[in-house]
Design a protein around this motif. Structure first.
Motif, PDB file in Angstrom:
ATOM      1  N   GLU A  96       0.788  -1.224   0.000  1.00  0.00           N
ATOM      2  CA  GLU A  96       0.000   0.000   0.000  1.00  0.00           C
ATOM      3  C   GLU A  96       0.825   1.281   0.000  1.00  0.00           C
ATOM      4  OE1 GLU A  96      -1.022   1.040   4.616  1.00  0.00           O
ATOM      5  OE2 GLU A  96      -2.211  -0.541   3.668  1.00  0.00           O
ATOM      6  N   ASN A  97       2.156   1.174   0.063  1.00  0.00           N
ATOM      7  CA  ASN A  97       2.963   2.384   0.232  1.00  0.00           C
ATOM      8  C   ASN A  97       2.709   3.416  -0.866  1.00  0.00           C
ATOM      9  OD1 ASN A  97       4.081   1.651   2.613  1.00  0.00           O
ATOM     10  ND2 ASN A  97       6.126   1.208   1.827  1.00  0.00           N
ATOM     11  N   TYR A  98       2.823   2.995  -2.114  1.00  0.00           N
ATOM     12  CA  TYR A  98       2.666   3.981  -3.184  1.00  0.00           C
ATOM     13  C   TYR A  98       1.236   4.496  -3.238  1.00  0.00           C
ATOM     14  CZ  TYR A  98       2.946   6.476  -7.565  1.00  0.00           C
ATOM     15  OH  TYR A  98       2.901   7.477  -8.505  1.00  0.00           O
ATOM     16  N   ALA A  99       0.265   3.610  -3.068  1.00  0.00           N
ATOM     17  CA  ALA A  99      -1.134   4.038  -3.111  1.00  0.00           C
ATOM     18  C   ALA A  99      -1.410   5.109  -2.053  1.00  0.00           C
ATOM     19  CB  ALA A  99      -2.051   2.840  -2.896  1.00  0.00           C
ATOM     20  N   ARG A 100      -0.846   4.936  -0.869  1.00  0.00           N
ATOM     21  CA  ARG A 100      -1.073   5.898   0.203  1.00  0.00           C
ATOM     22  C   ARG A 100      -0.383   7.230  -0.087  1.00  0.00           C
ATOM     23  NH1 ARG A 100       0.859   3.060   3.894  1.00  0.00           N
ATOM     24  NH2 ARG A 100       2.964   3.948   3.849  1.00  0.00           N
ATOM     25  N   GLU A 101       0.892   7.172  -0.492  1.00  0.00           N
ATOM     26  CA  GLU A 101       1.651   8.416  -0.659  1.00  0.00           C
ATOM     27  C   GLU A 101       1.258   9.180  -1.914  1.00  0.00           C
ATOM     28  OE1 GLU A 101       2.761   9.024   1.971  1.00  0.00           O
ATOM     29  OE2 GLU A 101       3.477   7.201   2.889  1.00  0.00           O
TER      30      GLU A 101
END
Length: 848
Positions: free
Chosen positions: A468-473
């Motif tokens: 989820e890192n890219y989706a969140r940032e």
């Protein structure tokens, strides 16, 4: 004919506030105050127009920018109704009507009740000074200053010479303003100037102020009012009226072949040349005996008296003003200068081939390595930060370089994680290339960039193990932020709790992360220093993973719902996005990025962050709303134009007007703090034989020690948090750059200035290590020339580094400190003392 010196009191060189409206209009925009009426968070107002002049025949497109325009708003220019298209609540597109040439006209927007007026917002061009004329911008400047109204019949007569009588009027109006009226003439000061003669009052006042002693001796002397002013005389007139009659320029060195150092005009002419007010009349000539034409006079006056406004503009639009750039802006106007910046090819970071993951044993450091400096150039950040500083120092695309760095601070990849230059350069260059492009393209380029993929783990995110890192940032930091926003950047709040409503929650993240599954970084074979190995392909966008049957096997093809329950927002704007099941990865990606790009938050979010980076940490809601309007529609129906956003940020009256609010401005981050001084004083190598190597990131007291190691922000939240409060936090004022300002880093700032002002960044290059091959130094020659007169020295620094805004107390203190330097003949020490005190002052460290 020569000017006879005459002593008078020293006048302050600070001109200021009264000229702001003039320069805004002349350089390509004009602004009006807020009108009464309206109940929204931002009041109805006509803030500025993006074109302020055009041919008298009409037909010039004019963008009217403001807030809360009604769909039925009407526009008049000079009392003539014009066709206007209300593009949105912040933009009306109109066309200028035919009007009498050589006059200023009001622009009025009627909002169906309340009206907003831009007094003298439109200038109908003189028939003999077209938009293409090199005199156009300066002529419009002095018309708006009220210095002249032309020569009659809708003409300006740019080729006609200026008499000494006319020049008296021009100079005193430039100094005191259009409303100034001198005392009545006595008729006793000059033998050839009598009561009732044209300009007699002005001529005697010029004498009273010590600007002239006449043209011929005698009792009384003569003034020669009907004689033409020569270019040599003009240089003395201008600098005396601008600085005060006590001003003495540095000794001449022989800049122009027809102005020998023995000429009484030489020091004055050469000072104008140093300020780039003039470059001469061709070749190495100045033509001191030639008559000054009315066109030349306009250039001389505009470039002399409007320097503070242009300097302040360049503080926001470049990595630091230089005298040549200041004169360039004044000669062109803001809009042509911006257009020229847009057309300059980007100064990119030189591409590098990929290298093995492990450093080859033969890849050593220093000049004796094979290849030389192998480790430095392939496995350290040296090529990255040195290229940044060299481009910032010497690149012609100054505005692009500022915007590029601002985008990096928003859309972060850090060399904390991605360490090799060859891996990071494609990310940096895509930001550089896209800096004036469309943000939708930039979002896609970022998403598929391998460095970003590794930095935020998208490269290993699969349908069986989604990350989820890219989706969140990409939501939190790169596009929409965490709270639902109105177009003025204010939060939409819960009606019960009063708290801001979130723009997404974990369910949105869980759906968004599936959009970004299946992309990966393929391996390639590379060689360096005799070693061959594999590494990831960071040079090309990440492809979608496919199995041996050419089927996408790692992308999640399930249905995905984005922003369900969050859009439409409280204003009814936006819509949730439903991504159907069974689609190719590229289609899912496109729909996911479209959902972000079309989110109503993205315009105010990016407007606010880019304003923070370029202009001020606490912009008004109306400013944010006007800029956001250009993201939503650039005036041609295009959404997401970064070029339109950047222009709107810099042309807005909140950027251009001299600030009255003590809380206005931003702390200069370390890169800006250092580069402002380096650019102002022609940074070169330590031995002055070539350019600086740009090695000013990791050296002692340099950017890293000041809290900003270039390209190496500590986290995805950049070098400092977006929402950091300036101390005291209880005041509620944002000051993101204060996030890296503490007792230690503030001392490092002073230490850096001590090094660069009193010494240099020395060369440090050997057979085993070469991380400072050229070093860096600045040129204080001009300051040394001014140093015998401490007031002139400090005034020069004030104009160049503080756009003339130095407080009286600060000026008195620094002049006293310079006077205390012993021996008084040590001009270098005096110059260093003055520059160090200005450069370490709070007034320099805060951009206002």
């Amino acid at each position: 004919m020569s000017e006879r010196p005459f002593a008078r009191r020293s006048l302050s060189f600070v001109r200021g506030a009264a000229r702001t409206a003039t320069v805004l209009a002349t350089l390509g925009l004009a602004s009006a105050g807020t009108s009464l009426g309206g109940t929204s968070a931002t009041p109805f107002q006509l803030a500025y127009v993006s074109a302020t002049s055009g041919p008298a025949s009409g037909g010039t497109p004019v963008n009217l920018v403001g807030n809360q325009f009604s769909p039925s708003a009407t526009v008049t220019i000079g009392g003539t109704g014009v066709a206007g298209v209300v593009t949105n609540s912040t933009l009306i597109k109109a066309t200028s009507p035919g009007l009498t040439a050589g006059a200023l006209y009001d622009i009025v927007v009627d909002n169906g009740g309340p009206a907003a007026v831009l007094p003298k917002g439109w200038f109908s061009d003189f028939a003999d000074v077209s938009q293409a004329s090199p005199y156009h911008a300066p002529v419009e400047t002095i018309i708006r200053d009220g210095i002249t109204a032309g020569c009659g019949g809708g003409n300006y007569c740019p080729a006609s010479s200026v008499t000494r009588a006319q020049m008296a009027v021009f100079l005193l109006r430039a100094e005191h303003g259009a409303a100034y009226v001198p005392p009545p003439a006595t008729g006793t000061v000059f033998g050839d100037v009598h009561q009732g003669d044209f300009a007699a009052d002005w001529i005697e006042q010029l004498y009273a102020e010590g600007i002239t002693g006449g043209c011929q001796g005698g009792t009384p002397p003569n003034y020669c009012p009907a004689s033409s002013v020569t270019r040599g005389q003009m240089s003395v007139f201008l600098l005396k009226i601008y600085h005060g009659n006590g001003y003495a320029p540095p000794a001449a060195t022989g800049v122009f072949s027809d102005v020998p150092t023995s000429s009484p005009f030489a020091p004055w002419v050469e000072e104008l040349a140093r300020l780039y007010v003039t470059t001469g009349c061709g070749g190495s000539l100045y033509c001191p005996n030639n008559a000054v034409t009315r066109g030349q006079m306009a250039v001389f006056l505009a470039k002399t008296f409007h320097r503070p406004e242009a300097t302040r503009f360049l503080e926001q639009a470049t990595w630091g003003p230089k005298d040549s750039d200041i004169a360039g802006v004044l000669g062109q106007g803001y809009l042509p200068w911006l257009a020229s910046q847009y057309s300059i090819p980007p100064s990119l970071i030189p591409a590098q081939p990929l290298v093995p993951d492990s450093t080859p044993s033969a890849c050593g450091d220093g000049t004796a390595a094979t290849p030389p400096n192998c480790r430095r150039d392939n496995y350290s950040t040296f090529p990255l930060y040195t290229a940044f500083f060299k481009n910032a120092l010497y690149g012609q695309d100054q505005l692009r370089q500022r915007v590029f760095f601002a985008l990096h601070k928003i859309d972060v990849v850090s060399t904390n994680t991605i360490t090799r230059p060859s891996q990071v350069i494609p990310y940096l260059n895509l930001l550089n290339n896209d800096a004036f492009g469309n943000y939708r393209d930039l979002l896609e380029d970022l998403t598929l960039n391998p460095a970003m993929g590794e930095f935020l783990n998208m490269d290993t995110s699969t349908k069986n193990s989604p990350n989820e890192n890219y989706a969140r940032e990409v939501m939190q930091l790169f596009s929409i932020g965490t709270d639902l926003l109105n177009q003025d950047g204010s939060t939409q709040n819960d009606g019960v709790t009063g708290l801001p409503l979130p723009s997404y929650d974990q369910s949105v993240i869980d759906n968004m992360k599936l959009v970004f599954t299946g992309w990966y970084i393929p391996s390639v074979s590379v060689s360096l220093a005799g070693d061959t190995d594999t590494t990831g392909d960071y040079l090309n966008p990440m492809p979608i993973h496919k199995n041996g049957s050419n089927q996408e096997d790692r992308h999640d093809t399930s249905a995905k719902n984005l922003f369900l329950g969050f859009l439409p927002n409280l204003n009814g704007d936006g819509a949730a996005t439903a991504i159907p099941s069974g689609q190719p990865a590229a289609t899912d990606l496109s729909m996911g990025l479209d959902a972000l790009f079309n989110h109503p938050n993205i315009a105010p979010y990016l407007a606010r962050e880019l304003i923070h980076n370029l202009v001020t940490s606490n912009p008004s809601p109306a400013y944010i709303e006007r800029v956001a309007g250009f993201f939503n529609d650039n005036g041609s129906g295009v959404r997401g134009s970064l070029w339109a956003v950047v222009k709107a940020i810099l042309l807005d009256p909140e950027a251009r007007n001299a600030p009255a609010d003590v809380n206005y401005g931003k702390l200069k981050e370390p890169a800006e703090f250092m580069l402002g001084i380096l650019r102002a004083f022609n940074a070169q190598s330590a031995n002055r034989s070539t350019q600086s190597d740009g090695a000013i990131s990791t050296c002692s007291n340099c950017a890293r020690d000041q809290g900003q190691e270039i390209w190496k922000p500590p986290t995805v939240f950049s070098y400092f948090p977006q929402d950091y409060y300036a101390p005291p936090a209880s005041a509620g004022l944002f000051g993101p750059e204060f996030g890296v300002m503490d007792a230690s880093t503030s001392l490092k700032r002073a230490n850096f200035m001590n090094t660069i002002v009193f010494s240099s960044i020395a060369i440090n290059c050997s057979t085993t290590s070469c991380y400072t091959p050229n070093g860096t130094s600045i040129d204080l020659t001009e300051l040394q020339q001014l140093a015998p007169n401490s007031a002139n020295l400090v005034d020069k620094l004030n104009r160049l580094l503080l756009h003339g805004a130095m407080s009286d107390d600060m000026r008195t203190s620094i002049v006293g400190a310079v006077e205390a330097v012993t021996p008084s003949t040590d001009t270098l020490k005096r110059a260093r003392q003055a520059l160090y005190l200005v450069a370490t002052s709070s007034q320099y460290q805060v951009q206002r």
